[in-house]
Design a protein around this motif. Structure first.
Motif, PDB file in Angstrom:
ATOM      1  N   LEU A 152       0.825  -1.203   0.000  1.00  0.00           N
ATOM      2  CA  LEU A 152       0.000   0.000   0.000  1.00  0.00           C
ATOM      3  C   LEU A 152       0.865   1.261   0.000  1.00  0.00           C
ATOM      4  N   LEU A 153       1.930   1.266   0.819  1.00  0.00           N
ATOM      5  CA  LEU A 153       2.764   2.456   0.970  1.00  0.00           C
ATOM      6  C   LEU A 153       3.679   2.685  -0.218  1.00  0.00           C
ATOM      7  N   TYR A 154       4.263   1.591  -0.752  1.00  0.00           N
ATOM      8  CA  TYR A 154       5.317   1.732  -1.743  1.00  0.00           C
ATOM      9  C   TYR A 154       4.868   1.461  -3.178  1.00  0.00           C
ATOM     10  N   CYS A 155       3.667   0.945  -3.357  1.00  0.00           N
ATOM     11  CA  CYS A 155       3.188   0.658  -4.712  1.00  0.00           C
ATOM     12  C   CYS A 155       1.847   1.327  -5.002  1.00  0.00           C
ATOM     13  N   VAL A 156       0.838   1.017  -4.175  1.00  0.00           N
ATOM     14  CA  VAL A 156      -0.500   1.547  -4.440  1.00  0.00           C
ATOM     15  C   VAL A 156      -0.554   3.062  -4.275  1.00  0.00           C
ATOM     16  N   SER A 157       0.004   3.568  -3.170  1.00  0.00           N
ATOM     17  CA  SER A 157      -0.079   5.006  -2.896  1.00  0.00           C
ATOM     18  C   SER A 157       0.598   5.860  -3.967  1.00  0.00           C
ATOM     19  N   PRO A 158       1.865   5.580  -4.347  1.00  0.00           N
ATOM     20  CA  PRO A 158       2.459   6.394  -5.418  1.00  0.00           C
ATOM     21  C   PRO A 158       1.729   6.261  -6.746  1.00  0.00           C
ATOM     22  N   SER A 159       1.163   5.078  -7.018  1.00  0.00           N
ATOM     23  CA  SER A 159       0.390   4.910  -8.255  1.00  0.00           C
ATOM     24  C   SER A 159      -0.877   5.767  -8.220  1.00  0.00           C
ATOM     25  N   VAL A 160      -1.542   5.800  -7.058  1.00  0.00           N
ATOM     26  CA  VAL A 160      -2.732   6.638  -6.912  1.00  0.00           C
ATOM     27  C   VAL A 160      -2.377   8.118  -7.056  1.00  0.00           C
ATOM     28  N   ILE A 161      -1.258   8.518  -6.463  1.00  0.00           N
ATOM     29  CA  ILE A 161      -0.831   9.913  -6.553  1.00  0.00           C
ATOM     30  C   ILE A 161      -0.557  10.313  -8.004  1.00  0.00           C
ATOM     31  N   LEU A 162       0.184   9.490  -8.729  1.00  0.00           N
ATOM     32  CA  LEU A 162       0.462   9.787 -10.137  1.00  0.00           C
ATOM     33  C   LEU A 162      -0.820   9.788 -10.963  1.00  0.00           C
ATOM     34  N   GLY A 163      -1.727   8.869 -10.653  1.00  0.00           N
ATOM     35  CA  GLY A 163      -3.008   8.847 -11.353  1.00  0.00           C
ATOM     36  C   GLY A 163      -3.819  10.101 -11.099  1.00  0.00           C
ATOM     37  N   CYS A 164      -3.816  10.589  -9.848  1.00  0.00           N
ATOM     38  CA  CYS A 164      -4.531  11.828  -9.518  1.00  0.00           C
ATOM     39  C   CYS A 164      -3.974  13.010 -10.292  1.00  0.00           C
ATOM     40  N   ILE A 165      -2.650  13.079 -10.415  1.00  0.00           N
ATOM     41  CA  ILE A 165      -2.029  14.178 -11.161  1.00  0.00           C
ATOM     42  C   ILE A 165      -2.457  14.151 -12.624  1.00  0.00           C
ATOM     43  N   ILE A 166      -2.443  12.960 -13.220  1.00  0.00           N
ATOM     44  CA  ILE A 166      -2.830  12.834 -14.633  1.00  0.00           C
ATOM     45  C   ILE A 166      -4.289  13.201 -14.840  1.00  0.00           C
ATOM     46  N   LEU A 167      -5.180  12.669 -13.989  1.00  0.00           N
ATOM     47  CA  LEU A 167      -6.608  12.965 -14.132  1.00  0.00           C
ATOM     48  C   LEU A 167      -6.900  14.446 -13.891  1.00  0.00           C
ATOM     49  N   THR A 168      -6.200  15.058 -12.936  1.00  0.00           N
ATOM     50  CA  THR A 168      -6.400  16.481 -12.676  1.00  0.00           C
ATOM     51  C   THR A 168      -5.991  17.314 -13.883  1.00  0.00           C
ATOM     52  N   ALA A 169      -4.843  16.970 -14.472  1.00  0.00           N
ATOM     53  CA  ALA A 169      -4.386  17.692 -15.657  1.00  0.00           C
ATOM     54  C   ALA A 169      -5.383  17.543 -16.810  1.00  0.00           C
ATOM     55  N   LEU A 170      -5.911  16.332 -17.001  1.00  0.00           N
ATOM     56  CA  LEU A 170      -6.903  16.114 -18.057  1.00  0.00           C
ATOM     57  C   LEU A 170      -8.177  16.901 -17.796  1.00  0.00           C
TER      58      LEU A 170
END
Length: 335
Positions: A152-170
């Motif tokens: 959760l800390l080292y895989c899921v969380s950074p993936s969610v963060i990067l996904g949020c950045i991409i969706l926000t930009a879109l």
């Protein structure tokens, strides 16, 4: 530069930036609660963003004091719990910026979207539920399942963060296209609508800066976490690479940039968004000798109080009046 010297420089930088970030975000929350003009329903997610950034800054500050070289007191597993709190609050922060972007996108793209059906109470409920659900998820896994917690800390969380950045930009890209379409249909002689169009485009420039700064501040840390996860649990990366000095320096740089991003979020909100900027003198000077509400014509400012946050990010605010280009909807107060 020796390893101990680098550790001291890194810890001192983290402590400095975390202290400034916690103070700025705490001041932002206090101002939004105490100033009527800022205590609006449209600022709920901004408040949640400031709260998440404040919590993450405090967690990182305490963790670096505990891990500081030659600190006389150590508490077993405290660093692991603080890392969990830090990551958990950062995920809430990025989800808040995404929520702000999606809310603005719905105003432009969804027919009959209205504050009469989606109120401040709904926003508050979403924020409270998010804090409760994610807190249970992160801390229960930390307490009872180490492997799942590390995932959760080292895989899921950074993936969610990067996904949020991409969706926000879109989301803001779609909003920008909508604003351009509306602006092209505004007649030059309609001065009030022209000013509103320019104000909305000004906000979009703010969002572009926020998205860029948030991406720059987050991508290194997220990449480092993913590499560490792959190396430690799956062996796809040579463990010696993770233990190397250069990789440690990159990891330290990523953490410092994230702490800087915590400072950038309230800075961008207070300096770039008109509704906050108008209240800044009143917050800095409580003598009451200056009427800040008369400084600008509200009709010309548009309701452009949507944050960002950074990306931060600070990735947030957007005009709520551009769809009809005539009037801004009434906003509920938070309290």
């Amino acid at each position: 530069m020796g390893e101990l010297t680098r550790a001291y420089i890194y810890r001192l930088a983290i402590l400095f930036f975390c202290f400034i970030g916690a103070a700025l975000n705490f001041a932002s929350m206090f101002a939004m609660l105490c100033i009527t003009e800022l205590r609006k329903g449209r600022h709920v997610f901004i408040f949640n963003l400031a709260l998440a950034d404040c919590v993450s800054a405090i967690a990182m500050f305490i963790a670096n004091i505990v891990d500081f070289p030659e600190v006389p007191f150590k508490k077993e597993n405290l660093s692991a719990w603080l890392e969990c709190l830090f990551t958990f609050s950062l995920v809430i922060s990025l989800l808040s910026t995404l929520a702000i972007a999606l809310e603005r996108l719905m105003i432009f793209r969804v027919d009959n979207y209205s504050r009469q059906t989606y109120t401040a109470r709904h926003s508050i409920a979403i924020c409270v539920i998010g804090w409760i659900v994610f807190a249970l998820l992160f801390f229960l896994l930390q307490a009872f399942h180490e492997i799942a917690s590390l995932t959760l800390l080292y895989c899921v969380s950074p993936s969610v963060i990067l996904g949020c950045i991409i969706l926000t930009a879109l989301s803001y890209t779609l909003i920008y296209k909508q604003i351009v379409n509306i602006s092209n249909n505004v007649r030059p002689e309609d001065a009030a609508l022209v000013r509103r169009a320019k104000s909305s485009k000004y906000v979009i420039v703010t969002f572009a800066l926020v998205v860029a700064s948030t991406t720059a501040c987050w991508v290194i840390m997220c990449s480092v976490l993913l590499v560490e996860y792959i190396a430690n649990l799956h062996g796809a990366v040579d463990p010696d690479t993770v233990d190397s000095v250069w990789f440690g320096v990159i990891g330290d740089l990523g953490n410092v940039l994230v702490c800087i991003n915590i400072i950038l979020n309230p800075t961008i909100i207070w300096l770039r968004l008109p509704v906050f900027r108008r209240q800044l003198p009143a917050c800095c000077n409580r003598l009451g000798c200056r009427n800040t509400d008369e400084s600008q014509d509200s009709a010309a400012l548009v309701s452009s109080e949507s944050p960002t946050a950074v990306m931060q990010p600070s990735i947030s605010f957007m005009s709520t009046v551009m769809p009809d280009m005539t009037s801004a909807p009434e906003e509920d107060q938070i309290a």
